[in-house]
Design an enzyme around this catalytic site. Structure first.
Site, PDB file in Angstrom:
ATOM      1  N   CYS A 302       0.814  -1.224   0.000  1.00 32.79           N
ATOM      2  CA  CYS A 302       0.000   0.000   0.000  1.00 32.79           C
ATOM      3  C   CYS A 302       0.847   1.274   0.000  1.00 32.79           C
ATOM      4  O   CYS A 302       0.643   2.173  -0.821  1.00 32.79           O
ATOM      5  CB  CYS A 302      -0.975  -0.004   1.173  1.00 32.79           C
ATOM      6  N   HIS A 350      -2.560   1.179   6.843  1.00 31.03           N
ATOM      7  CA  HIS A 350      -2.966   1.098   5.437  1.00 31.03           C
ATOM      8  C   HIS A 350      -3.162   2.496   4.878  1.00 31.03           C
ATOM      9  O   HIS A 350      -3.503   3.440   5.603  1.00 31.03           O
ATOM     10  CB  HIS A 350      -4.262   0.290   5.291  1.00 31.03           C
ATOM     11  N   HIS A 362      -5.809   1.831  -4.345  1.00 29.84           N
ATOM     12  CA  HIS A 362      -4.914   1.298  -3.315  1.00 29.84           C
ATOM     13  C   HIS A 362      -4.545  -0.143  -3.631  1.00 29.84           C
ATOM     14  O   HIS A 362      -5.139  -0.796  -4.484  1.00 29.84           O
ATOM     15  CB  HIS A 362      -5.541   1.400  -1.917  1.00 29.84           C
TER      16      HIS A 362
END
Length: 390
Positions: A302, A350, A362
């Site tokens: 990520c 994240h 993402h």
């Protein structure tokens, strides 16, 4: 316009993508499946589907946290290895100078032996345990020639600097070993968490997997609804701002004769230009696999994706999510603009890059691919903050 958003309690993380609204009958079916999945554990002690789902999500979250630690340790190891290499090169160069100084003193000793000169014994100096030992045992420095003194001073300096640089190199090697140990530990943790998640999923029957997929679709639909709601809210805000700007412009025009015109500040076109480049890069990565620790070009995790996207726009971001969250200005979710970074969970494990209308790009988690998804993919409470990096 910037403000700081308070951290929200972490929610259960389940990935999802934006999907069209389901028909009423389909919704009823999903609801029934959800009720079945949320039922108590079976009589044989087997965990319920809800428990399995939560455990798997928790393992993926823990794997992401360990991945950030792995990324940080990897970055620190690379920097430390570079420092060690630099120090070792310095030690090699310093040792060469020390050898040259020793050879120069040796030449004086040889000359003394040949001539039988009564000047201080340079050979005795070279055989002393340390240069200082020689000086402590003799008081003959005043009898040395200028060239001898210069040679001795150079030798003492080179020996002292060599010992110092060797000590620094030794300490840096010890630090490097520690960071490499941290790297191995983080890597082992990621692999263990992912293996545990795979094992749990492998025990599901085909029927259970279908029920889990139905629950996921229901969550996808809710995430899409929340994204649409945010898009409408942002559109209304934009319209209100445009109307206000038009009114101020009209007011400024009517009062131009009196020299009291007013106008709104121009939009930050510089940020919009950079954000457009970052988003163009991110879109080009859609479909590439998530791989923990990866920074492209074939795969990403990520923070590796967001770092690479903004690098394409000329902006350098830190490697990890918990460093990236401090690399800009925090803004409310309602004021998010394309290019902003959206961070998730209290431990900030994240991140995605906002594209507008409640959506982001993402790299979700192991086993998935870079994709567009609602920022509410794991519920509104999972959003930690939104940061404008440039």
């Amino acid at each position: 316009m910037a403000s700081h958003r308070k951290s929200r309690p972490a929610g259960t993380r389940v990935a999802g993508i934006r999907t069209p609204a389901l028909a009423t009958a389909a919704l009823t079916s999903v609801a029934l499946l959800s009720q079945s999945a949320n039922a108590a554990p079976e009589a044989d002690g087997k965990p319920s589907l809800e428990e399995v789902e939560k455990k798997v999500d928790d393992l993926y979250r823990q794997a992401e946290s360990a991945t950030d630690k792995y990324n940080a340790a990897k970055e620190k190891t690379a920097k430390q290895r570079k420092r060690v290499d630099t120090l070792l090169d310095g030690v090699a160069q310093r040792t060469q100078k020390l050898n040259e100084a020793r050879e120069k003193l040796g030449s004086f000793a040889a000359a003394q032996y040949r001539t039988g000169a009564s000047v201080p014994d340079t050979a005795t100096f070279l055989l002393a345990d340390t240069p200082q030992d020689y000086f402590d045992r003799t008081q003959l420095m005043d009898r040395m020639t200028g060239r001898q003194k210069e040679a001795v001073d150079d030798y003492v300096t080179q020996q002292s600097e060599t010992m110092k640089e060797r000590q620094e190199a030794t300490e840096s090697l010890e630090t490097l070993n520690e960071t490499q140990g941290d790297l191995k530990t983080a890597k082992a943790t990621v692999q263990r968490k992912l293996a545990d998640a795979r094992e749990l999923l492998s025990k599901l029957t085909a029927e259970e997997k279908a029920r889990l997929a139905a629950i996921e679709r229901e969550k996808q639909q809710e995430a899409a609804r929340k994204a649409d709601e945010l898009a409408r809210q942002q559109a209304a805000q934009q319209q209100a701002q445009e109307e206000e700007a038009a009114q101020q412009q009209d007011s400024g025009s009517s009062s131009a004769g009196s020299g009291s015109s007013t106008s709104t500040a121009p939009a930050d076109s510089s940020y919009a230009t950079k954000a457009e480049k970052a988003l163009a890069f991110a879109r080009a990565q859609i479909g590439k696999p998530y791989v923990w620790g990866a920074v492209g070009p074939g795969s990403y995790d990520c923070s590796g994706l967001t770092q690479a996207a903004w690098k394409a726009a000329g902006v350098t971001l830190p490697r990890t999510t918990y460093d990236q969250v401090d690399a800009g200005t925090t803004v409310p979710v309602s004021q998010a603009q394309p290019g902003d970074l959206v961070f998730f969970y209290d431990d900030i494990t994240h991140v995605g890059i906002y594209i507008g209308n409640g959506m982001m790009i993402h790299a979700p988690k192991p086993g998935t691919y870079v994709r567009e998804e609602s920022i509410y993919y794991d519920g509104e409470s999972s959003i930690h903050s939104v940061v404008r990096p440039a």
